[in-house]
Write a protein that holds these residues in place. Structure first.
Motif, PDB file in Angstrom:
ATOM      1  N   GLU A  13       0.855  -1.192   0.000  1.00  0.00           N
ATOM      2  CA  GLU A  13       0.000   0.000   0.000  1.00  0.00           C
ATOM      3  C   GLU A  13       0.890   1.242   0.000  1.00  0.00           C
ATOM      4  O   GLU A  13       0.694   2.182  -0.764  1.00  0.00           O
ATOM      5  CB  GLU A  13      -0.931  -0.019   1.230  1.00  0.00           C
TER       6      GLU A  13
ATOM      7  N   ILE B  13       1.673   4.257  -2.987  1.00  0.00           N
ATOM      8  CA  ILE B  13       1.667   5.717  -2.791  1.00  0.00           C
ATOM      9  C   ILE B  13       2.980   6.326  -3.275  1.00  0.00           C
ATOM     10  O   ILE B  13       2.986   7.333  -3.986  1.00  0.00           O
ATOM     11  CB  ILE B  13       1.383   6.054  -1.307  1.00  0.00           C
TER      12      ILE B  13
ATOM     13  N   SER C  26      -5.846   2.832  -0.969  1.00  0.00           N
ATOM     14  CA  SER C  26      -5.308   3.120  -2.309  1.00  0.00           C
ATOM     15  C   SER C  26      -5.298   1.870  -3.181  1.00  0.00           C
ATOM     16  O   SER C  26      -5.699   1.908  -4.339  1.00  0.00           O
ATOM     17  CB  SER C  26      -3.885   3.669  -2.211  1.00  0.00           C
TER      18      SER C  26
ATOM     19  N   TRP D  54      -7.132   0.976  -6.707  1.00  0.00           N
ATOM     20  CA  TRP D  54      -6.249   0.599  -7.812  1.00  0.00           C
ATOM     21  C   TRP D  54      -6.673  -0.740  -8.401  1.00  0.00           C
ATOM     22  O   TRP D  54      -6.688  -0.924  -9.611  1.00  0.00           O
ATOM     23  CB  TRP D  54      -4.795   0.529  -7.318  1.00  0.00           C
TER      24      TRP D  54
END
Lengths: 219, 227
Positions: free
Chosen positions: B139, B143, B190, B194
């Motif tokens: 994760e 980012i 995220s 995704w």
């Protein structure tokens, strides 16, 4: 602005040797920092938090981890002088395949050979020789794995050469007898300046392994 | 030559085989898919990958390329003038993509796979915790790599999206079997978003196996012998 290149390494490592050879091939000046793997430094833990392993290449403050990834990075960041990988996509794919083979198939058995005694040691020795024979077959009659030019696969494998004597001792075999072409290849590589100055001294490795075994409680 | 015939030896359920299929789709390269039968290895496979005897194997003008991530790079370099770039252009970003792809294969997927063979609740819990830890690391990697864009690779899917995204089918099967979410909006916000974007990509959709079909297949191959 001049590049700042730092290498965190542990001198016996056949992986760190790869990165050192690549840097030497490109004539890149770097700051070598020996690491104590039994008492890991804050810079090592900060720069490789995922694996906490050496070698770590730090280029202008940014870390690159995993030795073959470092070799490829060095080739791409400093293109031009002494390309380490071929330019043809198919040849590149072959080179990466064999580099990956060394990582996946050659390293594991070496740990078994100098590890605890017994069945594992013998199995490790057998597997190691088999893997070397596969590599020798791939080398064939070429000067280097890539042909006439020293490169990626040679770099991936040559670091193990310093360990051959101690592996032969523990594994009770002769690599020269089993894989003479590979030994001839290694001797050619060692004549190269980048290799000569980066390879750990074989006698030092032979002294080091029994000490390491004691330290990790095998002996 | 880029125009020479392309064949891919593989199997519909293999996440590793998905990788070159997505790459070939991104580059609009037509290819013949040679499906292996589960449980046996064809003569062609054994001849084309004598060292590992594994799929996928790309045959380009009958010349074999092995190891899924290596095949993806080969595809990117061979058909460089077609479609988007699969690998990032900056050497540092390329090194990061390769680093995370290696982490996914050597650490994350190994723990995901060991959920299937975990014996008893205690061991299962421990392995799930390990996978969760790895997913949390990914994760953060997302980012860092995406830098605010929709994919690891930026605006379009690329090497690292493919390297991780290929496991989404098996990830979902594992979630169902274990009764434990590995990607969700609270733990991995995220990556959750995704994952949906990745699966919707036109290069991915045709080759992502249906979860129900995959679950059925998993039952078959992981079936424990009756006592």
């Amino acid at each position: 602005m001049a590049d700042e290149v730092i290498l965190l390494n542990y001198w016996p490592s056949m992986f760190g040797t790869r990165t050192m050879i690549a840097l030497a091939e490109k004539n890149i000046k770097f700051d070598y920092r020996e690491q104590d793997l039994f008492n890991k430094s804050s810079i090592l833990l900060e720069m490789n938090p995922v694996h906490k392993k050496i070698p770590v290449l730090i280029h202008n403050g940014k870390p690159i981890c995993e030795s073959l990834i470092q070799v490829e990075y060095i080739d791409e960041a400093w293109p031009g002088k002494n390309p380490l990988l071929p330019s043809d996509p198919y040849q590149r794919a072959q080179a990466k395949f064999w580099g990956d083979f060394v990582d996946k198939k050659v390293y594991g058995p070496t740990r078994l050979i100098w590890g605890p005694k017994g069945e594992e040691q013998e199995a490790g020795a057998k597997e190691f020789i088999e893997m070397l024979k596969t590599l020798e077959s791939e080398l064939g009659d070429k000067v280097y794995f890539g042909g006439e030019t020293f490169g990626y696969v040679d770099i991936a494998l040559i670091g193990f050469y310093s360990w051959f004597d101690v592996l032969e001792k523990f594994g009770n075999f002769s690599i020269e007898l089993e894989c003479p072409k590979l030994i001839a290849w290694a001797k050619r590589c060692v004549k190269r300046e980048s290799v000569a100055k980066s390879l750990p001294v074989s006698e030092e490795i032979t002294k080091f392994v029994p000490e390491l075994r004691k330290k990790i409680g095998i002996e | 030559m880029a125009s020479d015939q392309v064949k891919l030896i593989g199997a519909w359920a293999s996440p590793f085989v998905m990788r070159p299929r997505i790459a070939l789709n991104l580059k609009s390269v037509p290819y013949e898919f040679l499906q292996e039968t589960f449980g046996s290895k064809s003569e062609l496979l054994l001849k084309s990958n004598p060292v590992h005897k594994k799929i996928p194997v790309l045959l380009h003008a009958d010349k074999p390329v092995c190891e899924s991530n290596i095949i993806v790079e080969y595809i990117d370099e061979t058909w460089s003038s077609s479609g988007p770039s699969i690998l990032p252009s900056h050497p540092y970003d390329r090194a990061m993509a390769r680093f995370w792809a290696a982490y996914i294969d050597e650490k994350w997927f190994v723990s995901l796979r060991s959920i299937q063979t975990a014996e008893g609740e205690e061991e299962k819990k421990a392995v799930l915790a390990q996978v969760d830890e790895g997913t949390a690391i990914l994760e953060k990697a997302f980012i860092d790599c995406s830098k605010g864009k929709p994919f690891f690779n930026g605006d379009h899917i690329g090497y690292l999206d493919i390297a991780f995204g290929c496991f989404l089918g098996w990830l979902r099967v594992t979630e169902l079997a274990a009764g434990h979410k590995l990607l969700d909006e609270t733990k991995t916000p995220s990556l959750s978003k995704w994952a949906d974007r990745f699966c919707d990509d036109p290069a991915v959709k045709p080759v992502m196996p249906d979860t129900a079909k995959l679950a059925e297949f998993a039952q078959k191959i992981f079936a424990k012998p009756q006592p």
